[in-house]
Design an enzyme around this catalytic site. Structure first.
Site, PDB file in Angstrom:
ATOM      1  N   CYS A 281      -6.523  -4.104   6.884  1.00  0.00           N
ATOM      2  CA  CYS A 281      -7.711  -3.252   6.872  1.00  0.00           C
ATOM      3  C   CYS A 281      -8.827  -3.805   6.005  1.00  0.00           C
ATOM      4  CB  CYS A 281      -7.334  -1.842   6.419  1.00  0.00           C
ATOM      5  SG  CYS A 281      -6.849  -1.707   4.674  1.00  0.00           S
TER       6      CYS A 281
ATOM      7  N   CYS B  70       0.831  -1.204   0.000  1.00  0.00           N
ATOM      8  CA  CYS B  70       0.000   0.000   0.000  1.00  0.00           C
ATOM      9  C   CYS B  70       0.866   1.255   0.000  1.00  0.00           C
ATOM     10  CB  CYS B  70      -0.930  -0.007   1.211  1.00  0.00           C
ATOM     11  SG  CYS B  70      -2.073   1.401   1.291  1.00  0.00           S
TER      12      CYS B  70
END
Length: 381
Positions: free
Chosen positions: A213, A114
């Site tokens: 997440c 990410c």
């Protein structure tokens, strides 16, 4: 080993885009950047087409609640605030990559991916196109500006909070536009929370997120099963004898001990660990903990936080986000990083990132491709 040199202040106020996850660290980082005189704009990244499918409450960084928390923090700081939709890019570069890596028998790090693909590629590219000078995040790491204008990435002053491992994918160009206001702070997390409270930020007491997440319930195996389906296969010992079955090799990681569901104990009565995952024949190999000892590895796709090193060198290496350092010798040959450990290490899996350090300075990172164990030849895992 080198030590972290003092960080030189910016010569002029910058236009800064502060990535605000909705957590306390990014909120305090944005507040500090604004307090330092920079022209700060806050942005929250919408990373799911359906935010309700991501973690709820105060556990993640991708929920509707997090977006609202980030907006409230920006209002208190007194900076403009926007929400940017990067859901499609996140799905392609992080979520799909995560699934594909497990399907191939490797163990990926989605947070590192990410940072590489979203926060310091998609976000940074958009920020620069809009005229911003830097992207600010709440990571605990330090960017050091040298006398010659080059930049280096160093560990945070407080090594207990250091997050430089997941930033080891950043190159010199990205470092030139990165700002980490928390990196040179010798304070505890409680003190960061106290600072947030003094600033009137409601996220001061918000719990940290430690899980992935985009996996709402924290069940990685269940998440993968819904996307890859069940695929029964054998669990075998080092001799190839079947000792159990599984519902998908992707549900295992190298070094795993729990959840193997092996029907009978090992001959010596000792626990068994996952030694190898083979997606080709859908088998998982288990054995004694000693068989996990790795003496060397090769890693691909190296990324350097500056100029690539020339010739063999001595470094320390970190193999996981919250792991310690271990001394190594490393050399770059034909675009492939070859690493030898001074002492064997355990739990090393293809797909993980290895990050090299020279003292506190991050030299670079690469993705582990193969490992060599004390009693085996190097082989694809």
């Amino acid at each position: 080993m080198t030590q972290t040199p003092p960080q030189r202040p910016h010569a002029r106020p910058l236009r800064v885009l502060a990535a605000m996850s909705g957590g306390v660290d990014s909120a305090v980082a944005a507040a500090r950047a604004a307090e330092a005189g920079h022209d700060v704009t806050g942005v929250h990244l919408a990373l799911s087409a359906n935010p309700q499918s991501f973690r709820t409450g105060a556990r993640g960084c991708c929920t509707i609640e997090d977006s609202r928390d980030a907006r409230r923090a920006a209002d208190v700081i007194g900076i403009p605030f926007y929400v940017w939709d990067l859901a499609e890019r996140f799905r392609e570069d992080v979520v799909d990559d995560f699934v594909a890596e497990y399907e191939a028998g490797r163990t990926p790090n989605p947070c590192l991916r990410c940072n590489e693909k979203i926060k310091f590629a998609a976000l940074l590219d958009k920020a620069l196109a809009l005229g911003f000078d830097a992207v600010c995040t709440g990571h605990y790491a330090t960017v050091v500006l040298g006398e010659d204008g080059t930049r280096e990435l160093h560990r945070a002053s407080d090594t207990a909070k250091d997050q430089s491992y997941v930033l080891g994918v950043l190159d010199e160009k990205q470092l030139a536009h990165a700002m980490f206001p928390l990196g040179d702070t010798l304070t505890t997390k409680d003190e960061i929370r106290a600072e947030a409270e003094r600033r009137g930020l409601a996220v001061a007491k918000k719990p940290d997120s430690h899980d992935i997440c985009f996996i709402a319930d924290g069940d990685t195996q269940g998440f993968l099963a819904t996307r890859l389906g069940k695929a029964e296969g054998d669990i075998v010992d080092e001799a190839g004898t079947k000792v159990g079955t599984h519902e998908g090799a992707y549900g295992f990681t190298i070094g795993q001990r729990k959840g193997l569901r092996i029907g009978h104990p090992a001959p010596d009565g000792k626990p068994r660990y996952v030694l190898d995952i083979s997606p080709v024949n859908n088998t998982v190999t288990v054995g004694p903990v000693e068989a996990l000892d790795v003496t060397a590895l090769t890693a691909i796709k190296p990324r350097w936080c500056g100029t690539a090193p020339e010739g063999p060198g001595r470094y320390t290496a970190q193999l996981r986000a919250h792991g310690g350092e271990t001394p190594v010798s490393a050399v770059l040959e034909d675009g492939e990083l070859r690493v030898a450990f001074d002492e064997p290490v355990r739990g090393v899996a293809p797909g993980q990132a290895i990050v090299l350090y020279d003292g506190t300075r991050v030299v670079g990172s690469a993705t582990i491709a193969t490992t060599a164990r004390r009693t085996t030849e190097p082989a694809d895992a």
